[in-house]
Scaffold this motif. Sequence first.
Motif, mmCIF file in Angstrom:
data_model
loop_
_atom_site.group_PDB
_atom_site.id
_atom_site.type_symbol
_atom_site.label_atom_id
_atom_site.label_comp_id
_atom_site.label_asym_id
_atom_site.label_seq_id
_atom_site.Cartn_x
_atom_site.Cartn_y
_atom_site.Cartn_z
ATOM 1 N N THR A 154 -23.112 -60.866 -42.695
ATOM 2 C CA THR A 154 -24.054 -60.012 -41.966
ATOM 3 C C THR A 154 -24.152 -58.677 -42.682
ATOM 4 N N SER A 155 -25.210 -57.921 -42.358
ATOM 5 C CA SER A 155 -25.368 -56.603 -42.948
ATOM 6 C C SER A 155 -25.934 -55.658 -41.901
ATOM 7 N N LEU A 156 -25.040 -55.089 -41.100
ATOM 8 C CA LEU A 156 -25.460 -54.156 -40.055
ATOM 9 C C LEU A 156 -25.554 -52.757 -40.653
ATOM 10 N N ASN A 157 -26.672 -52.093 -40.397
ATOM 11 C CA ASN A 157 -26.826 -50.707 -40.825
ATOM 12 C C ASN A 157 -26.193 -49.803 -39.755
ATOM 13 N N PRO A 158 -25.079 -49.141 -40.069
ATOM 14 C CA PRO A 158 -24.379 -48.382 -39.023
ATOM 15 C C PRO A 158 -24.821 -46.924 -38.886
ATOM 16 N N LEU B 160 -30.195 -65.830 -17.689
ATOM 17 C CA LEU B 160 -29.499 -66.841 -18.482
ATOM 18 C C LEU B 160 -28.086 -66.359 -18.859
ATOM 19 N N GLN B 161 -28.004 -65.071 -19.243
ATOM 20 C CA GLN B 161 -26.692 -64.527 -19.626
ATOM 21 C C GLN B 161 -25.732 -64.469 -18.430
ATOM 22 N N VAL B 162 -26.280 -64.228 -17.235
ATOM 23 C CA VAL B 162 -25.443 -64.220 -16.032
ATOM 24 C C VAL B 162 -24.746 -65.580 -15.906
ATOM 25 N N SER C 97 -30.243 -46.059 -31.369
ATOM 26 C CA SER C 97 -31.455 -46.365 -30.597
ATOM 27 C C SER C 97 -31.620 -47.877 -30.406
ATOM 28 N N HIS C 98 -30.841 -48.667 -31.145
ATOM 29 C CA HIS C 98 -31.026 -50.117 -31.066
ATOM 30 C C HIS C 98 -30.052 -50.768 -30.078
ATOM 31 N N GLY C 99 -30.197 -52.078 -29.925
ATOM 32 C CA GLY C 99 -29.334 -52.826 -29.019
ATOM 33 C C GLY C 99 -28.077 -53.331 -29.720
ATOM 34 N N ARG D 101 -38.389 -48.152 -41.308
ATOM 35 C CA ARG D 101 -37.643 -49.214 -41.986
ATOM 36 C C ARG D 101 -36.651 -49.968 -41.118
ATOM 37 N N SER D 102 -35.939 -49.287 -40.193
ATOM 38 C CA SER D 102 -34.926 -49.997 -39.422
ATOM 39 C C SER D 102 -34.532 -49.178 -38.199
ATOM 40 N N PRO D 103 -34.215 -49.858 -37.090
ATOM 41 C CA PRO D 103 -33.691 -49.122 -35.938
ATOM 42 C C PRO D 103 -32.391 -48.387 -36.299
ATOM 43 N N PRO E 49 -24.009 -49.656 -27.945
ATOM 44 C CA PRO E 49 -25.009 -50.399 -27.168
ATOM 45 C C PRO E 49 -24.330 -51.414 -26.244
ATOM 46 N N THR E 50 -24.959 -51.660 -25.114
ATOM 47 C CA THR E 50 -24.400 -52.595 -24.129
ATOM 48 C C THR E 50 -25.450 -53.641 -23.779
ATOM 49 N N ILE E 51 -25.009 -54.701 -23.120
ATOM 50 C CA ILE E 51 -25.932 -55.763 -22.705
ATOM 51 C C ILE E 51 -26.288 -55.592 -21.238
ATOM 52 N N THR E 52 -27.594 -55.593 -20.952
ATOM 53 C CA THR E 52 -28.034 -55.727 -19.567
ATOM 54 C C THR E 52 -28.336 -57.207 -19.398
HETATM 55 P P1 NAD Z 1 -31.642 -55.035 -31.097
HETATM 56 O O1 NAD Z 1 -32.041 -53.613 -31.264
HETATM 57 O O2 NAD Z 1 -30.210 -55.309 -30.939
HETATM 58 O O3 NAD Z 1 -32.208 -55.861 -32.358
HETATM 59 C C1 NAD Z 1 -33.598 -55.956 -32.661
HETATM 60 C C2 NAD Z 1 -33.785 -56.417 -34.116
HETATM 61 O O4 NAD Z 1 -33.494 -55.333 -35.017
HETATM 62 C C3 NAD Z 1 -32.854 -57.553 -34.513
HETATM 63 O O5 NAD Z 1 -33.519 -58.417 -35.408
HETATM 64 C C4 NAD Z 1 -31.708 -56.866 -35.223
HETATM 65 O O6 NAD Z 1 -31.058 -57.650 -36.192
HETATM 66 C C5 NAD Z 1 -32.402 -55.662 -35.872
HETATM 67 N N1 NAD Z 1 -31.503 -54.490 -35.901
HETATM 68 C C6 NAD Z 1 -31.295 -53.599 -34.891
HETATM 69 N N2 NAD Z 1 -30.416 -52.668 -35.260
HETATM 70 C C7 NAD Z 1 -30.041 -52.963 -36.532
HETATM 71 C C8 NAD Z 1 -29.140 -52.359 -37.432
HETATM 72 N N3 NAD Z 1 -28.451 -51.254 -37.104
HETATM 73 N N4 NAD Z 1 -28.972 -52.905 -38.665
HETATM 74 C C9 NAD Z 1 -29.663 -54.000 -39.000
HETATM 75 N N5 NAD Z 1 -30.551 -54.632 -38.182
HETATM 76 C C10 NAD Z 1 -30.732 -54.116 -36.948
HETATM 77 O O7 NAD Z 1 -32.476 -55.562 -29.826
HETATM 78 P P2 NAD Z 1 -32.470 -56.984 -29.080
HETATM 79 O O8 NAD Z 1 -32.110 -58.070 -30.022
HETATM 80 O O9 NAD Z 1 -33.756 -57.027 -28.364
HETATM 81 O O10 NAD Z 1 -31.338 -56.849 -27.966
HETATM 82 C C11 NAD Z 1 -30.009 -57.322 -28.106
HETATM 83 C C12 NAD Z 1 -29.178 -56.889 -26.908
HETATM 84 O O11 NAD Z 1 -29.073 -55.467 -26.896
HETATM 85 C C13 NAD Z 1 -29.746 -57.293 -25.551
HETATM 86 O O12 NAD Z 1 -28.724 -57.913 -24.802
HETATM 87 C C14 NAD Z 1 -30.155 -55.987 -24.891
HETATM 88 O O13 NAD Z 1 -29.887 -55.990 -23.503
HETATM 89 C C15 NAD Z 1 -29.282 -54.982 -25.585
HETATM 90 N N6 NAD Z 1 -29.883 -53.633 -25.711
HETATM 91 C C16 NAD Z 1 -29.082 -52.572 -25.441
HETATM 92 C C17 NAD Z 1 -29.548 -51.287 -25.608
HETATM 93 C C18 NAD Z 1 -28.641 -50.133 -25.289
HETATM 94 O O14 NAD Z 1 -27.519 -50.325 -24.891
HETATM 95 N N7 NAD Z 1 -29.074 -48.929 -25.474
HETATM 96 C C19 NAD Z 1 -30.840 -51.077 -26.092
HETATM 97 C C20 NAD Z 1 -31.631 -52.182 -26.401
HETATM 98 C C21 NAD Z 1 -31.133 -53.461 -26.212
#
Ligand code: NAD
Length: 426
Positions: A342-346, A92-94, A325-327, A300-302, A85-88
Amino acid sequence: EASSKPESVVLGENIPAPPMVYISGEEMTHYASQLFVEQWIKPYFDTSAWEVFDLSCKSRDETDDKVLHDAVAAGARIGAIFKEPTITPSALQVKEMGLSKAFGSPNGAMRRGWNGITISRDTIHIKGVELGYKNQVLFERHAVGGEYGAGWDQVGEGTLLTTYLPKDGSAPFVVDKRDLTDENNVVVVYHNPYDNVRELAHLFFQRCLDAKVTPYVVTKKTVFKWQEGFWATMKEVFDADYKKAFEMEGLLERCGGDLTHLISDAATMQLIRWTDGGFGMAAHNYDGDMLTDQIAQVHRSPGFITSNLVGKSEDGNLIKEFEASHGTVSDLWHDHLAGKETSLNPLGLVEAMIGAMQHAAALDVERNPEDVSKVVVQKKVMNFTLTLREAMHNTFRYGQGTRDMSGPSGFTTEDFISKVAWRLQR
Ligand code: NAD
């Protein structure tokens, strides 16, 4: 505890990983991806044929976005892409990152650059572990057009004309004329390119058939009359090529014996009620974005959703980009920087890695029909990736999952990755 040793893959074997494009991003997902590539992939594979592009905001800024163009060109050439995932950047971020401008979404550039047809998003399931949907839910999101490519401006009172100039030189005509009487208006123009909807239909119905789920088409065509064409094409392809096969599998019983259209608002409600799963939905770009986020929440989770962009190269081969699918999971990244656990679901990220490695191996075999060593590598990639999936699922099954799944007793980001690495070595 059960171990999951790769059948014909051994530690330190240095299997040449087939060429693919690796797009690196930032924040939490970049950190976690680096950890699992180091601990899960590199002990078994030589990844020197991967072409790596850094699409962090800083790198895009430093190269004046050349890195994005290079990544898109490499993706079109190689055809298999893994993307973090990348940041758009927001306004503020700019400022915060000291960027020279607000870079646009790299995802949009990729969808256009790879002739994106669809973004396929499916639920991930772990046998023996109950998530939101009992059976699989598939999703096909039109990869191009709609609000994402909109042209817009903020204007005052006056008249807005949208004029079409046909390419064949025939007479231009006005598509829309409207009088603006407010002092403050936002005007927006966008289009839906429909040439590839037929291909989307084939990909969708075939995937639903393979997974044995009931397909639905979702639009808001009752009110947005211009969306009728999307449904009409889907229905035409279905009737001509798929209806019989779905009937034979008994997959049309739940929807009254024929392909069924759902209004998008009805779809949002059904997504919450149909927790048995066992269905697929195809929708326009923005509807698909919203509906798949809802699926992620019900499930349950992205982290339990895949996201694959399917496009087409000039020579007609499928370009496939695999991502989560998540950011970038900024909230966990800030916790990490503050020294908190932290606990990231990979799982979503790793399913993307598995998909990209498998597609890269398949393309390498196809492009080198004389070279048997490519077939051997493909087999090893298949073995390894299936074993990796099993090792992750076992870790969840034994109650060692991440906290979105297992609650507060779940593993941290780092412990989960080390546990899977350990299981791979058994
Ligand atoms: P996000 O999907 O990163 O997170 C949304 C929520 O879901 C948060 O509370 C996060 O902790 C939780 N979450 C998401 N994936 C998880 C995982 N694998 N395990 C545990 N928890 C998880 O979305 P956001 O916070 O709205 O965006 C963060 C950044 O991501 C923004 O800068 C945005 O531009 C970017 N973004 C990128 C993409 C992409 O590259 N495809 C898509 C969406 C958002």
